[in-house]
Design a protein around this motif. Structure first.
Motif, PDB file in Angstrom:
ATOM      1  N   LEU A  17     -20.535   6.586 -26.479  1.00 25.72           N
ATOM      2  CA  LEU A  17     -20.638   7.896 -25.827  1.00 25.72           C
ATOM      3  C   LEU A  17     -19.997   8.968 -26.697  1.00 25.72           C
ATOM      4  CD1 LEU A  17     -19.791   6.885 -22.161  1.00 25.72           C
ATOM      5  CD2 LEU A  17     -21.998   7.756 -22.982  1.00 25.72           C
ATOM      6  N   ASP A  18     -18.826   8.676 -27.232  1.00 27.63           N
ATOM      7  CA  ASP A  18     -18.128   9.605 -28.112  1.00 27.63           C
ATOM      8  C   ASP A  18     -18.979   9.926 -29.331  1.00 27.63           C
ATOM      9  OD1 ASP A  18     -15.676  11.081 -28.918  1.00 27.63           O
ATOM     10  OD2 ASP A  18     -15.633   9.568 -30.515  1.00 27.63           O
ATOM     11  N   ARG A  19     -19.570   8.905 -29.932  1.00 26.48           N
ATOM     12  CA  ARG A  19     -20.418   9.100 -31.111  1.00 26.48           C
ATOM     13  C   ARG A  19     -21.608  10.009 -30.799  1.00 26.48           C
ATOM     14  NH1 ARG A  19     -24.783   7.430 -33.728  1.00 26.48           N
ATOM     15  NH2 ARG A  19     -25.550   6.054 -32.114  1.00 26.48           N
ATOM     16  N   ARG A  20     -22.077   9.948 -29.552  1.00 24.93           N
ATOM     17  CA  ARG A  20     -23.236  10.755 -29.143  1.00 24.93           C
ATOM     18  C   ARG A  20     -22.848  12.120 -28.584  1.00 24.93           C
ATOM     19  NH1 ARG A  20     -27.775   6.483 -26.991  1.00 24.93           N
ATOM     20  NH2 ARG A  20     -27.192   4.787 -28.391  1.00 24.93           N
ATOM     21  N   GLY A  21     -21.566  12.469 -28.703  1.00 25.97           N
ATOM     22  CA  GLY A  21     -21.137  13.816 -28.339  1.00 25.97           C
ATOM     23  C   GLY A  21     -20.654  14.018 -26.917  1.00 25.97           C
ATOM     24  N   VAL A  22     -20.492  12.947 -26.155  1.00 35.04           N
ATOM     25  CA  VAL A  22     -19.997  13.059 -24.785  1.00 35.04           C
ATOM     26  C   VAL A  22     -18.479  13.226 -24.824  1.00 35.04           C
ATOM     27  CG1 VAL A  22     -19.738  11.814 -22.586  1.00 35.04           C
ATOM     28  CG2 VAL A  22     -21.905  11.717 -23.842  1.00 35.04           C
ATOM     29  N   ASP A  23     -17.955  14.070 -23.952  1.00 37.74           N
ATOM     30  CA  ASP A  23     -16.511  14.276 -23.855  1.00 37.74           C
ATOM     31  C   ASP A  23     -15.870  12.995 -23.321  1.00 37.74           C
ATOM     32  OD1 ASP A  23     -13.904  15.068 -23.413  1.00 37.74           O
ATOM     33  OD2 ASP A  23     -14.403  16.592 -21.919  1.00 37.74           O
ATOM     34  N   THR A  24     -15.085  12.342 -24.151  1.00 39.94           N
ATOM     35  CA  THR A  24     -14.393  11.113 -23.754  1.00 39.94           C
ATOM     36  C   THR A  24     -12.883  11.313 -23.804  1.00 39.94           C
ATOM     37  OG1 THR A  24     -14.553  10.274 -26.016  1.00 39.94           O
ATOM     38  CG2 THR A  24     -16.256   9.555 -24.472  1.00 39.94           C
ATOM     39  N   ALA A  31     -15.312   7.218 -18.389  1.00 41.61           N
ATOM     40  CA  ALA A  31     -15.641   7.509 -16.990  1.00 41.61           C
ATOM     41  C   ALA A  31     -16.088   8.960 -16.815  1.00 41.61           C
ATOM     42  CB  ALA A  31     -14.455   7.208 -16.090  1.00 41.61           C
ATOM     43  N   ARG A  32     -15.634   9.842 -17.699  1.00 38.13           N
ATOM     44  CA  ARG A  32     -16.012  11.253 -17.608  1.00 38.13           C
ATOM     45  C   ARG A  32     -17.535  11.424 -17.682  1.00 38.13           C
ATOM     46  NH1 ARG A  32     -12.691  15.195 -17.964  1.00 38.13           N
ATOM     47  NH2 ARG A  32     -11.104  14.037 -19.108  1.00 38.13           N
ATOM     48  N   ASN A  61     -19.975   1.022 -16.241  1.00 40.55           N
ATOM     49  CA  ASN A  61     -19.078   1.943 -16.940  1.00 40.55           C
ATOM     50  C   ASN A  61     -17.884   2.258 -16.029  1.00 40.55           C
ATOM     51  OD1 ASN A  61     -18.461   3.685 -19.175  1.00 40.55           O
ATOM     52  ND2 ASN A  61     -18.948   5.393 -17.825  1.00 40.55           N
ATOM     53  N   THR A  62     -17.059   1.256 -15.760  1.00 40.64           N
ATOM     54  CA  THR A  62     -15.969   1.435 -14.802  1.00 40.64           C
ATOM     55  C   THR A  62     -14.588   1.538 -15.448  1.00 40.64           C
ATOM     56  OG1 THR A  62     -15.865  -0.971 -14.497  1.00 40.64           O
ATOM     57  CG2 THR A  62     -17.189   0.288 -12.917  1.00 40.64           C
ATOM     58  N   PHE A  63     -14.518   1.548 -16.754  1.00 39.57           N
ATOM     59  CA  PHE A  63     -13.222   1.690 -17.412  1.00 39.57           C
ATOM     60  C   PHE A  63     -12.619   3.038 -17.035  1.00 39.57           C
ATOM     61  CE2 PHE A  63     -10.521   2.613 -21.177  1.00 39.57           C
ATOM     62  CZ  PHE A  63      -9.686   1.517 -21.084  1.00 39.57           C
ATOM     63  N   ARG A  64     -11.385   3.046 -16.587  1.00 38.94           N
ATOM     64  CA  ARG A  64     -10.639   4.247 -16.184  1.00 38.94           C
ATOM     65  C   ARG A  64     -11.193   4.889 -14.911  1.00 38.94           C
ATOM     66  NH1 ARG A  64      -6.312   5.896 -18.826  1.00 38.94           N
ATOM     67  NH2 ARG A  64      -5.970   4.898 -20.793  1.00 38.94           N
ATOM     68  N   THR A  65     -11.796   4.117 -14.036  1.00 38.40           N
ATOM     69  CA  THR A  65     -12.248   4.657 -12.752  1.00 38.40           C
ATOM     70  C   THR A  65     -11.299   4.277 -11.622  1.00 38.40           C
ATOM     71  OG1 THR A  65     -13.695   2.757 -12.357  1.00 38.40           O
ATOM     72  CG2 THR A  65     -14.686   4.684 -13.409  1.00 38.40           C
ATOM     73  N   ILE A  75      -8.827  14.054  -9.484  1.00 41.46           N
ATOM     74  CA  ILE A  75      -9.889  13.598  -8.592  1.00 41.46           C
ATOM     75  C   ILE A  75      -9.601  12.207  -8.036  1.00 41.46           C
ATOM     76  CG2 ILE A  75     -11.743  15.042  -9.531  1.00 41.46           C
ATOM     77  CD1 ILE A  75     -12.601  12.660 -11.253  1.00 41.46           C
ATOM     78  N   GLY A  76      -8.327  11.936  -7.782  1.00 36.82           N
ATOM     79  CA  GLY A  76      -7.926  10.635  -7.264  1.00 36.82           C
ATOM     80  C   GLY A  76      -8.554  10.281  -5.938  1.00 36.82           C
ATOM     81  N   ASP A  77      -8.921  11.297  -5.168  1.00 39.23           N
ATOM     82  CA  ASP A  77      -9.543  11.062  -3.880  1.00 39.23           C
ATOM     83  C   ASP A  77     -10.972  10.507  -4.013  1.00 39.23           C
ATOM     84  OD1 ASP A  77     -10.217  13.620  -4.978  1.00 39.23           O
ATOM     85  OD2 ASP A  77     -11.013  14.240  -3.031  1.00 39.23           O
ATOM     86  N   GLN A  78     -11.523  10.487  -5.215  1.00 38.17           N
ATOM     87  CA  GLN A  78     -12.874   9.987  -5.437  1.00 38.17           C
ATOM     88  C   GLN A  78     -12.908   8.533  -5.912  1.00 38.17           C
ATOM     89  OE1 GLN A  78     -15.296  12.633  -7.823  1.00 38.17           O
ATOM     90  NE2 GLN A  78     -14.273  14.425  -6.974  1.00 38.17           N
ATOM     91  N   ALA A  79     -11.768   7.843  -5.872  1.00 43.62           N
ATOM     92  CA  ALA A  79     -11.688   6.476  -6.401  1.00 43.62           C
ATOM     93  C   ALA A  79     -12.691   5.540  -5.740  1.00 43.62           C
ATOM     94  CB  ALA A  79     -10.270   5.944  -6.262  1.00 43.62           C
ATOM     95  N   LYS A  80     -12.860   5.622  -4.441  1.00 39.83           N
ATOM     96  CA  LYS A  80     -13.812   4.731  -3.754  1.00 39.83           C
ATOM     97  C   LYS A  80     -15.250   5.000  -4.200  1.00 39.83           C
ATOM     98  CE  LYS A  80     -11.775   2.885   0.342  1.00 39.83           C
ATOM     99  NZ  LYS A  80     -11.977   2.643   1.760  1.00 39.83           N
TER     100      LYS A  80
END
Length: 81
Positions: A17-24, A31-32, A61-65, A75-80
């Motif tokens: 994702l980082d290589r393709r320009g996504v903000d990581t 997770a972003r 893609n659940t790393f850091r979720t 956004i901790g309230d969005q964990a579920k």
């Protein structure tokens, strides 16, 4: 000794994702990508590219979720979800 039925999973989704320009950036890292419509499409394409390269499985893609990382991002309230 003959090894059979070995199944390895090692796809560097966040790095791709980082290589393709996504903000990581931290604290969410890969997770972003699930929070931005354009990045979701890139995430989907990463998985499709792994399958196209011969992968027999993809992972979510659940790393850091988890709540702790999401809380750091406000956004901790969005964990579920």
């Amino acid at each position: 000794m003959t090894l059979r039925n070995i199944f390895l999973i090692d796809g560097a989704v966040g790095s791709e994702l980082d290589r393709r320009g996504v903000d990581t950036s931290m604290p969410l890292w890969s997770a972003r990508a699930m929070l931005d419509l354009g990045s979701i499409e890139i995430l989907k394409q990463v998985h499709l590219d792994y399958l196209g390269a011969g992968a027999q499985a993809i992972t979510t893609n659940t790393f850091r979720t988890h709540k702790r990382s999401l809380k750091k991002a406000g956004i901790g309230d969005q964990a579920k979800e």
